[in-house]
Design an enzyme around this catalytic site. Sequence first.
Site, short mmCIF file in Angstrom:
data_model
loop_
_atom_site.label_atom_id
_atom_site.label_comp_id
_atom_site.label_asym_id
_atom_site.label_seq_id
_atom_site.Cartn_x
_atom_site.Cartn_y
_atom_site.Cartn_z
CB SER A 142 -31.85 -40.38 -14.10
OG SER A 142 -31.79 -41.53 -13.67
CE1 TYR A 155 -34.83 -38.71 -9.47
CE2 TYR A 155 -34.39 -40.45 -10.80
CZ TYR A 155 -33.92 -39.08 -10.16
OH TYR A 155 -32.69 -38.69 -10.26
#
Length: 269
Positions: A142, A155
């Site tokens: 990501s 995350y």
Amino acid sequence: MKIDQARVLLTGATGGIGQAIAKELLARGAAVLLSGRSPAKLAALARQLGGPSSLPERIHWHAADLDDPAALAALRDAAAEWRTNVLINNAGTPSFGRFESFGAEHMEQVLRTNLLAPMRLTQALLPALRRQPRAQVIQVGSALGRIGLPGYSVYSASKFGLRGFAEALRRELRGSTVRVQYLGPRSTRTGFNDARVDAYNRATGTAVDTPESVALALVALIESEAAERFLGMPEKLAVRLNGAVPQWLDGAFDKHRASLNPIPLETPT
């Protein structure tokens, strides 16, 4: 590597990005071994992607819970038999909210799924990949693996770790037949994100990509064999600035921090 020479093991195949990746790879002539936790979903996806012919020579599936050592070993064996030369670690789990809201079980699950599982599968499959004339390992991470945003503490920790793993292993395997790469999508329009994330993205003006655009970027990464690729602007610029002078961007995310205020705390477990 040319896509029609790729024999791919794709984890997280039944997710939104996974389905788009599988479809794009098959359309370009790759062979794909789909992997995920649900046999029913994998079988349905294989039928859907295969069409009337079911492409029996180019599409198979193998269900595996990567937290289970026996299941991981079985997937390793299936991938070796499949003559895998491209491993795409795409499986992941979300985490969004204020840090105080998360319990230990949630944090451990996110790190297991997003970081430890890709590391374990990569390690398990490396001997088979080394036997191929040319092989690639792609960690689907990501942009939040390079930019820490309010609301994504856990995350980002998992994706920062995944990117660090990819970078270190890439350098460790330099000179071998195995290339290690990292893809950093930004927010993507799939079922991965819930309504809270959608509201956060609207409040902060965050652009959202389609899973198909991520699939195209991944195919380009395979073909280019580049070390990393991040998607979107201003995310690409922010990645560079954050790497060079991260404190410069601290104030740029005040809107993101403020957007967390209406979100109720979850009860830690």
